[in-house]
Design a protein around this motif. Structure first.
Motif, mmCIF file in Angstrom:
data_model
loop_
_atom_site.group_PDB
_atom_site.id
_atom_site.type_symbol
_atom_site.label_atom_id
_atom_site.label_comp_id
_atom_site.label_asym_id
_atom_site.label_seq_id
_atom_site.Cartn_x
_atom_site.Cartn_y
_atom_site.Cartn_z
ATOM 1 N N ALA A 21 17.096 -0.179 -5.349
ATOM 2 C CA ALA A 21 18.513 -0.535 -5.450
ATOM 3 C C ALA A 21 19.415 0.656 -5.190
ATOM 4 C CB ALA A 21 18.804 -1.114 -6.838
ATOM 5 N N ALA A 22 18.954 1.861 -5.539
ATOM 6 C CA ALA A 22 19.804 3.038 -5.393
ATOM 7 C C ALA A 22 20.095 3.361 -3.935
ATOM 8 C CB ALA A 22 19.136 4.243 -6.061
ATOM 9 N N THR A 23 19.224 2.917 -3.016
ATOM 10 C CA THR A 23 19.416 3.249 -1.603
ATOM 11 C C THR A 23 19.658 2.035 -0.722
ATOM 12 O OG1 THR A 23 17.017 3.157 -1.226
ATOM 13 C CG2 THR A 23 17.970 5.291 -1.840
ATOM 14 N N ASP A 24 19.472 0.837 -1.240
ATOM 15 C CA ASP A 24 19.627 -0.359 -0.419
ATOM 16 C C ASP A 24 21.112 -0.593 -0.116
ATOM 17 O OD1 ASP A 24 19.793 -3.229 0.392
ATOM 18 O OD2 ASP A 24 17.655 -3.190 -0.096
ATOM 19 N N PRO A 25 21.471 -0.770 1.180
ATOM 20 C CA PRO A 25 22.891 -0.949 1.533
ATOM 21 C C PRO A 25 23.477 -2.260 1.007
ATOM 22 C CG PRO A 25 21.475 -1.321 3.445
ATOM 23 C CD PRO A 25 20.599 -0.761 2.367
#
Length: 680
Positions: free
Chosen positions: A239-243
C-alpha cells in the motif's frame, strides 16, 4: 510409516508381472478421476445446484499434490493448498461433514479406478495412498475446524459488543477491536461509510487511526473507490507504494498488505471496510475469511441499528401524531368517529359520545345499529352503506330529529361521511363527523326575515314616495315657467328640481333593487335601437343638470342592437353620476360607445383617485360606496345602489360590467351589450 521410494511408473515383479506406482497412477488418470469425482459430488449435492459451478476449483491441484505426498511422505504435504481449500469450503458454506465426504468420495473414485486397472499396485503403494489421503483429510479438517472456531469466537465477541445497543460509531470501534485481537497480522483497520457520494472514515484502530478518522474520498477515488465500485474484495501487496492508494493513513505507516471488503445490504452499498499489515505482503486465507465474516456481521448490525433507529423514530412520530390527534379530538366540539367496514365503532371523541348519550368505552367494538335508536339507524345507515359501496364521500347532509326521536331530538344536525383508505387503496372504514347547527339555522332564519323585511320596506317606501315627489317636481316645473321671479328665486327653483331629480333616481334604484331581490329580476323591454343615439340624448339631459362639468361623447362603428332604451339610459346615468361624484373636479367625464362584431361596448372614464384594490372585488355589491377624502358629505346623499343596478341591468341583457382603476389612467367602467338577447 512407509518410506518413500524412487519415482517410476511401473515395476517388474518376479515372474515378469508389471505393477503400478500410486503417485503416477493419480497423475496418469487425473482427468478420469476428476470426472468420476465430479459426478459423485453432483449426486451428493443435488439439492444445491448453485455449488456445481465451483466444485472443481481446487481438485485438479489437490490431486497432483496428493501424488507428491505419496512420493515424499509428510514433507510433501505443505500447508497453503490444503488450508486454502479448507477456508474456501468454509466460506462457500460447506460444513465439516461435507468436506470429509468429498475426500471420502475421492478415495472411493480412486479405488474404483484401481479395481478396473489390469495392472495392480506395487507392494505397499495402497498403504501409502491411504496414508496420504488420511494426512490430507486430517490437515484439511484441522484447518477447517480452527478457522470456523476462530470465526465463531470473533462473532460471539461481536455479539457481546452489541448487547447494550451502542451508537453506530461506538459499535464500529468495538468490531474493529475484535478484528485486531482475532488476527495477529493486522496492524490497522477502518470502516468507511457511504455518505452521499463520498466514502468517509467513521471508525479506525491501529496505526494512523487518528489520521484516518474523518478522511473522505469520492466514490470512485483510489483503491477504496475500486472496492466500492466493483463491490468485490480487493487486495494490495504494498500500500505504501501502490499508486492506487491515496489515503495518507495507508501510506504514512508503511503498510504492505491491505485488504478491502465492500459492505453490502443485498445490492445496496453501505460502505467499505479495510485491514492492513506492516509485516505481511498478503493476508492468509483464514485472515481474509475472518475479516469478510466480521464485515458481513458488522453490516448486518448496521442495517439492524438503522432499522431500529427508524422504528424508534417512527414510533416517536406516531406517538406524537397520536397525541396531537387525541388533543384535537378532545378539544373539538364536533362529534368525530371512525367505523370499520362492518360499521363498528373503532375510535371516537367525547363530543360524539355525548351526542349519542353513551360513554366512549361502551362504543368501541359495537356497531352503529347497537348504539343508535331505530329512527336514526333507518335514516343514516343507508347513507353509510352507500359511502362504503361507492367509495365516495357524502358531505354536509342535514337532518332534523323530532323532540321524541332521541336524546338529541328537536334539533338540526349536519353530518359528513368520508371513506378512509390506506396508501395502497385498501378501504379501512368510514370517518364520520356530526355537528349541531340548530342555533346556526335559527340565526340564519332570523337574519333572512330581517333582510326580507328591509327589502319589503324599501320597496314600499320607494313606491309610496313617488307620488309626493312627482307633485314636488311638477310644482317646481310650473314655478320655473312663472314670470317675475328674480335670480335668487329662480336659483331656489333650480335647486328644488335638481334635488327632486336626484331623489327620483334614488327611488328608482330602490325599486329596481327590490325587484331584483324580491321579484324575478329587473324587468326590461327590448326593442331595436341605436345605443349611441340613446347615450347622446341621455348625456344632453345630464349636461343640463350638471352645467359645471364637461361631458364628452364619442361613438364609433355599428351601434344598433336589441336593448331596453330606458335601462340603457339608466346605466349611463348611474355611471356618469358616479364619475361626477368621485372624479376629479374640473376634469371632463368621457363616454365612448364602440361597435364590435357581436356586441357594443360602453365606456365611462374619469380622472381622480383610484378605487382601492380591496374595494374593487365588491364594488358592484348593494350598499357599497367608494370612499374618498372629499366624498364624506356626498356619500351621505348616496345609497350605494347605483353600480349594483348597473351590473343587474347588464346581466339581464346578457352582458357584463368591468372596472379598471389606476392613479395614472384614472377609472374606467366598461359595459358589454350583446346585440341580441342570449335566448336568441
Amino acid at each position: 510409516m512407509l518410506e518413500p521410494e524412487s519415482r517410476s511408473v511401473t515395476r517388474e515383479e518376479p515372474g515378469g508381472a508389471r505393477t503400478l506406482r500410486a503417485a503416477e497412477f493419480l497423475r496418469e488418470h487425473r482427468s478420469a478421476l476428476l470426472s468420476d469425482w465430479e459426478q459423485s459430488m453432483h449426486a451428493l449435492h443435488a439439492d444445491h445446484a448453485e455449488r456445481h459451478t465451483w466444485l472443481l476449483d481446487h481438485m485438479p491441484e489437490l490431486l497432483l499434490a496428493l501424488a507428491e505426498v505419496i512420493e515424499h511422505g509428510p514433507e510433501g504435504l505443505g500447508t497453503a493448498l490444503w488450508d486454502e481449500h479448507a477456508v474456501i469450503r468454509l466460506d462457500q458454506g460447506f460444513d465439516l461433514g461435507e468436506v470429509a465426504a468429498e475426500y471420502a468420495l475421492l478415495r472411493k473414485c480412486i479405488l474404483r479406478r484401481l479395481e478396473a486397472e489390469p495392472r495392480g499396485l506395487a507392494p505397499g503403494e495402497l498403504e501409502r495412498l491411504d496414508e496420504a489421503v488420511d494426512r490430507v483429510v486430517t490437515r484439511t479438517m484441522t484447518c477447517f475446524s480452527q478457522a470456523r472456531q476462530r470465526i465463531l469466537q470473533a462473532l460471539d465477541r461481536m455479539t457481546q459488543a452489541t448487547l447494550d445497543n451502542p451508537s453506530v460509531d461506538a459499535l464500529l470501534m468495538r468490531l474493529l477491536n475484535v478484528l485486531m485481537e482475532s488476527a495477529l497480522a493486522v496492524d490497522s483497520a477502518a470502516v468507511m461509510m457511504l455518505e452521499g457520494s463520498q466514502l468517509v472514515v467513521r471508525a479506525a484502530v491501529g496505526l494512523a487511526a487518528d489520521v484516518a478518522v474523518g478522511t473522505a474520498l469520492r466514490l470512485d477515488e483510489g483503491f477504496m473507490g475500486q472496492v466500492a465500485t466493483t463491490r468485490k474484495p480487493q487486495a494490495l501487496r504494498s500500500a505504501a507504494t501502490d499508486p492506487r492508494v491515496v489515503m495518507p493513513a495507508l501510506k504514512e505507516p508503511g503498510l504492505r498488505a491491505v485488504y478491502g471488503v465492500p459492505m453490502l445490504e443485498d445490492e445496496r452499498l453501505l460502505g467499505v471496510a479495510y485491514m492492513g499489515s506492516r509485516t505481511a505482503f498478503l493476508f492468509s486465507d483464514p485472515d481474509t475469511l475472518l475479516f469478510r465474516s466480521i464485515t458481513q456481521r458488522a453490516t448486518a448490525y448496521l442495517v439492524q441499528a438503522r432499522l431500529q433507529a427508524d422504528e424508534r423514530s417512527a414510533r416517536v412520530e406516531a406517538q406524537r401524531s397520536l397525541a396531537q390527534l387525541n388533543a384535537l379530538l378532545s378539544a373539538t366540539p364536533m362529534g368525530i368517529a371512525f367505523m370499520d367496514t362492518e360499521l363498528r365503532y373503532m375510535r371516537l371523541n367525547q363530543a360524539m359520545a355525548d351526542l349519542n348519550g353513551v360513554p366512549v368505552a361502551d362504543h368501541v367494538g359495537r356497531t352503529f345499529r347497537d348504539i343508535q335508536p331505530k329512527v336514526i339507524v333507518d335514516l343514516i345507515e343507508p347513507i353509510l352503506h352507500r359511502a362504503l359501496e361507492t367509495g365516495e364521500p357524502v358531505r354536509s347532509f342535514e337532518f332534523v330529529l323530532s323532540p321524541s326521536a332521541s336524546r338529541g331530538g328537536g334539533r338540526t344536525w349536519q353530518a359528513s361521511v368520508y371513506p378512509v383508505r390506506t396508501d395502497m387503496g385498501e378501504l379501512l372504514g368510514l370517518g364520520c363527523t356530526v355537528v349541531d347547527i340548530t342555533e346556526h339555522k335559527q340565526a340564519e332564519a332570523t337574519l333572512q326575515r330581517a333582510v326580507d323585511f328591509r327589502e319589503q320596506l324599501l320597496a314600499v317606501l320607494g313606491h309610496d314616495l313617488r307620488n309626493p315627489l312627482n307633485a314636488i317636481n311638477a310644482s317646481a316645473f310650473q314655478l320655473s315657467r312663472a314670470e317675475g321671479w328674480g335670480p335668487p328665486e329662480r336659483r331656489a327653483v333650480d335647486r328644488i328640481r335638481k334635488a327632486t331629480a336626484r331623489m327620483g333616481r334614488m327611488i328608482n334604484d330602490i325599486l329596481d333593487f327590490a325587484r331584483s331581490r324580491l321579484g324575478g329580476g329587473i324587468p326590461v323591454s327590448r326593442q331595436r335601437m341605436n345605443l349611441a343615439e340613446v347615450c347622446q340624448a341621455t348625456l344632453e339631459e345630464l349636461q343640463v343638470s350638471h352645467p359645471e362639468r364637461q361631458l364628452v361623447f364619442e361613438a364609433h362603428g355599428d351601434t344598433w342592437g336589441q336593448w331596453d332604451p330606458d335601462r340603457v339610459s339608466q346605466v349611463l346615468g348611474n355611471l356618469v353620476a358616479n364619475a361626477i361624484q368621485h372624479g376629479q373636479e374640473g376634469a371632463p367625464v368621457r363616454t365612448v360607445v364602440r361597435g364590435e362584431p357581436d356586441e357594443v361596448v360602453l365606456q365611462v372614464h374619469n380622472l381622480g383617485e383610484p378605487i382601492p384594490a380591496e374595494l374593487r372585488a365588491r364594488i358592484f355589491d348593494p350598499f357599497k360606496m367608494h370612499p374618498g377624502p372629499r366624498d364624506a358629505e356626498k356619500q351621505k346623499r348616496s345609497l350605494g345602489l347605483g353600480l349594483y343596478i348597473v351590473s343587474q341591468i347588464a346581466g339581464v341583457h346578457g352582458g357584463r360590467v368591468e372596472v379598471r382603476s389606476t392613479a395614472e389612467e384614472g377609472t374606467t367602467f366598461t359595459v358589454y351589450w350583446p346585440r341580441v338577447p342570449p335566448s336568441v
